[in-house]
Design a protein around this motif. Structure first.
Motif, PDB file in Angstrom:
ATOM      1  N   ARG A 108      -1.420  19.130  -7.340  1.00 42.85           N
ATOM      2  CA  ARG A 108      -2.349  18.326  -8.154  1.00 42.85           C
ATOM      3  C   ARG A 108      -2.018  18.825  -9.735  1.00 42.85           C
ATOM      4  N   SER A 148      -2.445  16.771  -2.211  1.00 44.65           N
ATOM      5  CA  SER A 148      -3.746  16.933  -2.680  1.00 44.65           C
ATOM      6  C   SER A 148      -3.956  18.370  -2.642  1.00 44.65           C
ATOM      7  N   THR A 149      -3.113  19.245  -2.477  1.00 50.78           N
ATOM      8  CA  THR A 149      -3.584  20.755  -2.629  1.00 50.78           C
ATOM      9  C   THR A 149      -3.513  21.052  -4.139  1.00 50.78           C
ATOM     10  N   LEU A 152       1.444   6.922   9.177  1.00 44.65           N
ATOM     11  CA  LEU A 152       1.212   8.392   9.155  1.00 44.65           C
ATOM     12  C   LEU A 152       2.041   8.998   8.244  1.00 44.65           C
ATOM     13  N   LEU A 157       1.986   2.113  -3.421  1.00 47.60           N
ATOM     14  CA  LEU A 157       0.687   2.390  -4.290  1.00 47.60           C
ATOM     15  C   LEU A 157       0.732   4.069  -3.870  1.00 47.60           C
ATOM     16  N   ALA A 158       1.032   4.655  -2.662  1.00 47.80           N
ATOM     17  CA  ALA A 158       1.058   5.940  -2.248  1.00 47.80           C
ATOM     18  C   ALA A 158       2.284   6.616  -2.891  1.00 47.80           C
ATOM     19  N   LEU A 191       0.368  12.268   0.997  1.00 49.64           N
ATOM     20  CA  LEU A 191      -0.689  12.211   0.588  1.00 49.64           C
ATOM     21  C   LEU A 191      -1.660  13.280   0.355  1.00 49.64           C
ATOM     22  N   VAL A 192      -1.687  13.667   1.844  1.00 57.12           N
ATOM     23  CA  VAL A 192      -2.337  15.023   2.037  1.00 57.12           C
ATOM     24  C   VAL A 192      -1.724  16.294   1.269  1.00 57.12           C
ATOM     25  N   THR A 214       3.160   8.672   5.261  1.00 60.55           N
ATOM     26  CA  THR A 214       2.571   8.279   4.034  1.00 60.55           C
ATOM     27  C   THR A 214       1.528   9.001   3.620  1.00 60.55           C
ATOM     28  N   LEU A 215       0.422   8.898   4.724  1.00 60.92           N
ATOM     29  CA  LEU A 215      -0.862   9.534   4.848  1.00 60.92           C
ATOM     30  C   LEU A 215      -0.413  11.180   4.725  1.00 60.92           C
ATOM     31  N   TRP A 273       0.919  -1.291   0.215  1.00 62.64           N
ATOM     32  CA  TRP A 273       0.046   0.212   0.094  1.00 62.64           C
ATOM     33  C   TRP A 273       0.736   1.447  -0.085  1.00 62.64           C
ATOM     34  N   ILE A 274       2.012   1.157   0.604  1.00 62.92           N
ATOM     35  CA  ILE A 274       3.137   2.205   0.645  1.00 62.92           C
ATOM     36  C   ILE A 274       3.384   2.600  -0.621  1.00 62.92           C
TER      37      ILE A 274
END
Lengths: 312, 368
Positions: free
Chosen positions: A294, A289-290, A279, A230-231, A285-286, A281-282, A227-228
Motif C-alpha cells: 500500500r 492490500s498488504t 480469481l 479498474l483492478a 488485489l489481495v 484479479t482478486l 472491471w478488470i
C-alpha cells in the motif's frame, strides 16, 4: 500440444492487452485528477455496440473506431457533470453509468444481435519483422491501434511525469486546494481528464469489438473486462507504463481458458477455467492490500472527493 | 458559474423542504421516461403507446400488479442488501453473485435437508441456508475490507463473475447434485415439496413478499432505535469519531457486509422456495442484484422507500417483458435503459434537494 500454441496464446495476450491498456490509461487519467469513474464496463459496451453499428452501416473501419471515442467522451461527460458540477456520489454515479450502458447497448444492439462483425481491423504486415520466430507473432503481428496504444501509453507517462499540465493533473488529484490557490480551475482539469479518459475507454470498447469480437452479443462481449481494467489501475499503481505490463499479464489470464478449450485440455471443467481471470484479479488485489504494498502504491489522495473551495 | 450576464450559484440548504424528497424521484422518473421515449421514437416505436402499455401491464391491471409484486419480492431483498451496505459507505456491488449463491445454498437445503425436517420448519431452514451462503460469498471481500482496507467495490464485483460460472457449472458443466437426474436436458433438480410455498390463488405473488416487506419495516425500526444502528451511522459519518468513542470499526464493517450478503442470498432463496423450486439459470438473465443497487440508490438507502422503488422497478420489468410480445416488439432492455436513466437523473436531482439554485444578475465590469 506444441510450443506454437503458447506463442499464439502470448500473441493473443498482447492483443487483448490493447483494450485493457486503453481502458486502464483512461481510468488512470480520470483518477489522477481525483475523479473515480466506475462506469468503465458500461462505456466499453457502448463503445463496442457503436463500433458494430457504425461498421454495419458504413463499412468503414476508421469511422467505426472514431464514433466509439465520441460516445465514450459523451458518457464520461455525464459522469463528470454528475460528480464534478453536481457533486453526486461518484461511486453510485459510475454504477448508474454501467447499468445505463448495459441497457442501452442491449437496446440499440438488438437488431444486430448475433450478427457477425461487419468490418475487421487487420494486422499490418511488418515484413521480415513479422516473420521472426516467436517474437514475430507476439510483438510484430498486430494492428495499427495496438501499436498506437503502446506509443500512447509511453506518451501518457511522459505527459504525467515530464510536463507542466501533467504536474497540474497530479496535483489536482492529490491537493486540489493548492491547484486552486495557483489560480488553476480544479473543475476544468477534472472535466478535461475525465472526458479524455472516457474517450479512451470508448476506443477500447470499439477496438475490442472490431479486433477481438466475432458477433455482437451484449452478454458476451466485454464480460467484465471493464472491471478488470479498474483492478489494473491499482495494480499499475496509477502509472501508465506499469499498466502495459499488467495488461499483458491479465490478457494472458483472459486468453488461457480459450487456449485450453481449443486444445481439448480438460484438466478443469470449462466453467471453472472461466473463473480464473476473475480469481487471479482478486488475488492480485489481495496481494496489493498488504500495508507494505500500500505504501508503494500511491493512490491519488483526494480520489473520489469533490472539491468545494469554501470548505477547504 | 457565469452564464452571460447571469451568475448561477448552488447554495447549500440547511434543511430541505419535505416536498423535495418526493419531487426529486418523481422528476427523475419523468425525465427518464423522456430519454427512453427519445430512443423509442428513434427506433420506430410510439413512445406514448409503448409507455401506456407498459404501465397497464406493469401496474394498473390486476394481473399486472400481482405479477409485479411477485417479481418485486426478491428485488426488495437485493435492494435492502444494497441499502444496508451503501448507507454505511460500504459499496457491496456483489449482490448479483451473493443472490446466485443463495439460490445454490437454499436448493441444497431443499434437496438434502427438507425431507428430514417437520413441515413447518422446512421453508425457514431453506431460506436461512440461502441467506447464510449469500453471506459466505461476501466473507472474503468483507474480511479484506475490515482487516486490510481493501476496496470492497472491485472485489465483490469480481466474485459475481465467479458465481455466474459456478451456477453454469452446476447445471450445464456437470451431472452433479444440483442437476435434475431424470432428464438429459440440463436443468436444476426440484427441491422437496415440503420446502416450497404456493402462490396466492392464481396469482404469481408468493407469501415471501410478506417476509420481504416485514424485513424492510424491521430494519427501518431496528436501525433507527438500536445501539447497533446508531454505531453504524456514526462510523459512516465519521470513522474517526467512531474510533475515539471506542467503537469496533472492524467488527461493524464485517457485520454490515455479511448481513448485506445474507439479504442478497435470501433473495435467491425466495426465488427457490417460490416460483423456481430449483437452481434455475434463468435467474442469471434477470440481473436483480444489479437492479437492487439502483433500487437502493433511488430510495436514498431508506429501507421503507426500497419497498416502493422495488415495486416500481419490478413493474417496469413486467411491463417491459410484455412489450416484447406485442405486434411491434420493443426489446425488454428498454426497462434497463429506464432504470439507469432514473438513477442518473436522481443523482443529479439530489443536488437540488441539498442546495438552492440562485441566479443573479452580475454587473459586467468594463474591459472584462
Amino acid at each position: 500440444m506444441n510450443a506454437n500454441v503458447w506463442v499464439l496464446t502470448f500473441a493473443d495476450a498482447f492483443s487483448i492487452a490493447t483494450t485493457l491498456i486503453l481502458a486502464t490509461i483512461g481510468a488512470i487519467l480520470t483518477e489522477r485528477s481525483g475523479v473515480i469513474n466506475l462506469g468503465v464496463e458500461g462505456i466499453l459496451l457502448m463503445g463496442a455496440v457503436t463500433a458494430f453499428l457504425v461498421g454495419d452501416a458504413t463499412g468503414n473501419v476508421w469511422l467505426a473506431l472514431l464514433l466509439p471515442v465520441a460516445v465514450g467522451a459523451a458518457m464520461a461527460l455525464i459522469h463528470a457533470t454528475l460528480s464534478i458540477t453536481l457533486r453526486a456520489n461518484q461511486i453510485v454515479a459510475g454504477l448508474a453509468l454501467v447499468i445505463f450502458g448495459n441497457g442501452l447497448s442491449q437496446f440499440i444492439g438488438k437488431p444486430v444481435e448475433g450478427k457477425t462483425r461487419p468490418v475487421v481491423i487487420t494486422p499490418i504486415d511488418l515484413g521480415p519483422l513479422t516473420d521472426l520466430p516467436i517474437v514475430g507473432p507476439i510483438i510484430f503481428g498486430h494492428d495499427p491501434i495496438t501499436y498506437l496504444t503502446w506509443v500512447g501509453a509511453v506518451a501518457c507517462s511522459l505527459y504525467l511525469n515530464r510536463t507542466r499540465p501533467g504536474l497540474i493533473l497530479r496535483a489536482t488529484g492529490d491537493a486540489p486546494a493548492t491547484v486552486d490557490a495557483q489560480g488553476v480551475s480544479v473543475a476544468r482539469v477534472r472535466f478535461v481528464h475525465t472526458i479524455i479518459g472516457g474517450a479512451l475507454m470508448g476506443l477500447a470498447g470499439g477496438w475490442f469489438m472490431l479486433a477481438r469480437g466475432t458477433a455482437w452479443s451484449q452478454a458476451a462481449t466485454t464480460n467484465g473486462i471493464g472491471w478488470i481494467a479498474l483492478a489494473l489501475v491499482v495494480f499499475a499503481s496509477w502509472r501508465p507504463l506499469r499498466a502495459i505490463a499488467g495488461a499483458v499479464l491479465f490478457g494472458f489470464t483472459l486468453q488461457v481458458p480459450f487456449t485450453l478449450q481449443g486444445q481439448q485440455i480438460n484438466i478443469l471443467p470449462p466453467e471453472i477455467v472461466q473463473m480464473l481471470p476473475y480469481l487471479a484479479t482478486l488475488f492480485v488485489l489481495v496481494m496489493l492490500s498488504t500495508p507494505r504494498a500500500r505504501k508503494l502504491l500511491g493512490a491519488p489522495k483526494m480520489l473520489g472527493q469533490p472539491f468545494v473551495r469554501d470548505e477547504r | 458559474m457565469n452564464v452571460g450576464n447571469w451568475r448561477v450559484d448552488l447554495e447549500p440548504r440547511l434543511t430541505s423542504p419535505k416536498w423535495l424528497y418526493a419531487a426529486v424521484p418523481i422528476g427523475s422518473l419523468f425525465c427518464a421516461f423522456i430519454v427512453g421515449g427519445v430512443f423509442l421514437a428513434f427506433t420506430g416505436h410510439s413512445p406514448i403507446g409503448t409507455f401506456a402499455l407498459l404501465i397497464d401491464r406493469g401496474f394498473t391491471s390486476t394481473r399486472g400488479i400481482t405479477n409485479t409484486l411477485g417479481t418485486a419480492t426478491p428485488l426488495i431483498c437485493t435492494g435492502l442488501a444494497a441499502a444496508f451496505a451503501f448507507r454505511m459507505n460500504l459499496f457491496n456491488i456483489g449482490e448479483e453473485g451473493q443472490m446466485y449463491l443463495g439460490m445454490i445454498g437454499s436448493a441444497w437445503a431443499g434437496i438434502a435437508l427438507a425431507g428430514y425436517l417437520p413441515g413447518f420448519a422446512a421453508v425457514p431452514v431453506v431460506l436461512l441456508t440461502g441467506a447464510c451462503t449469500g453471506a459466505l460469498w461476501v466473507l472474503v471481500p468483507a474480511v479484506l475490507r475490515a482487516k486490510m482496507g481493501t476496496s470492497e467495490i472491485v472485489s465483490t464485483l469480481l466474485l459475481n463473475y465467479v458465481a455466474l460460472n459456478l451456477v453454469n457449472y452446476f447445471i450445464f458443466g456437470s451431472r452433479g447434485f444440483f442437476r435434475d437426474p431424470t432428464t438429459s436436458f440440463p436443468q436444476g433438480r426440484v427441491i422437496e415439496a415440503s420446502a416450497r410455498l404456493s402462490s396466492f390463488g392464481s396469482t404469481r405473488t408468493y407469501p415471501t413478499v410478506i417476509i420481504a416487506v416485514g424485513l424492510a419495516v424491521g430494519l427501518y425500526w431496528f436501525m433507527k432505535r438500536s445501539n447497533y444502528g446508531y454505531e453504524t451511522s456514526v462510523l459512516a459519518d465519521s470513522p474517526n469519531t467512531a474510533r475515539y468513542a471506542g467503537m469496533n470499526a472492524t467488527k461493524l464493517t464485517l457485520s454490515v457486509l455479511l448481513f448485506s450478503g445474507a439479504l442478497a442470498g435470501l433473495a435467491g432463496a425466495m426465488y427457490v422456495v417460490g416460483p423456481a423450486g430449483k437452481v434455475d439459470p434463468g435467474l442469471l438473465q434477470v440481473g436483480f442484484g444489479y437492479a437492487g443497487i439502483v433500487v437502493a440508490a433511488l430510495a436514498r438507502y431508506n429501507f421503507m422507500a426500497v419497498v416502493l422503488t422495488a415495486i416500481l422497478f419490478a413493474g417496469l420489468r413486467e411491463g417491459g417483458a410484455s412489450l416484447q410480445i406485442s405486434t411491434n416488439p420493443v426489446p425488454i432492455s428498454i426497462a434497463v435503459v429506464l432504470q439507469g436513466a432514473v438513477l442518473l437523473f436522481a443523482l443529479g436531482g439530489e443536488v437540488f434537494r441539498r442546495n438552492r439554485l440562485r441566479v443573479r444578475r452580475v454587473q459586467q465590469t468594463v474591459g472584462a
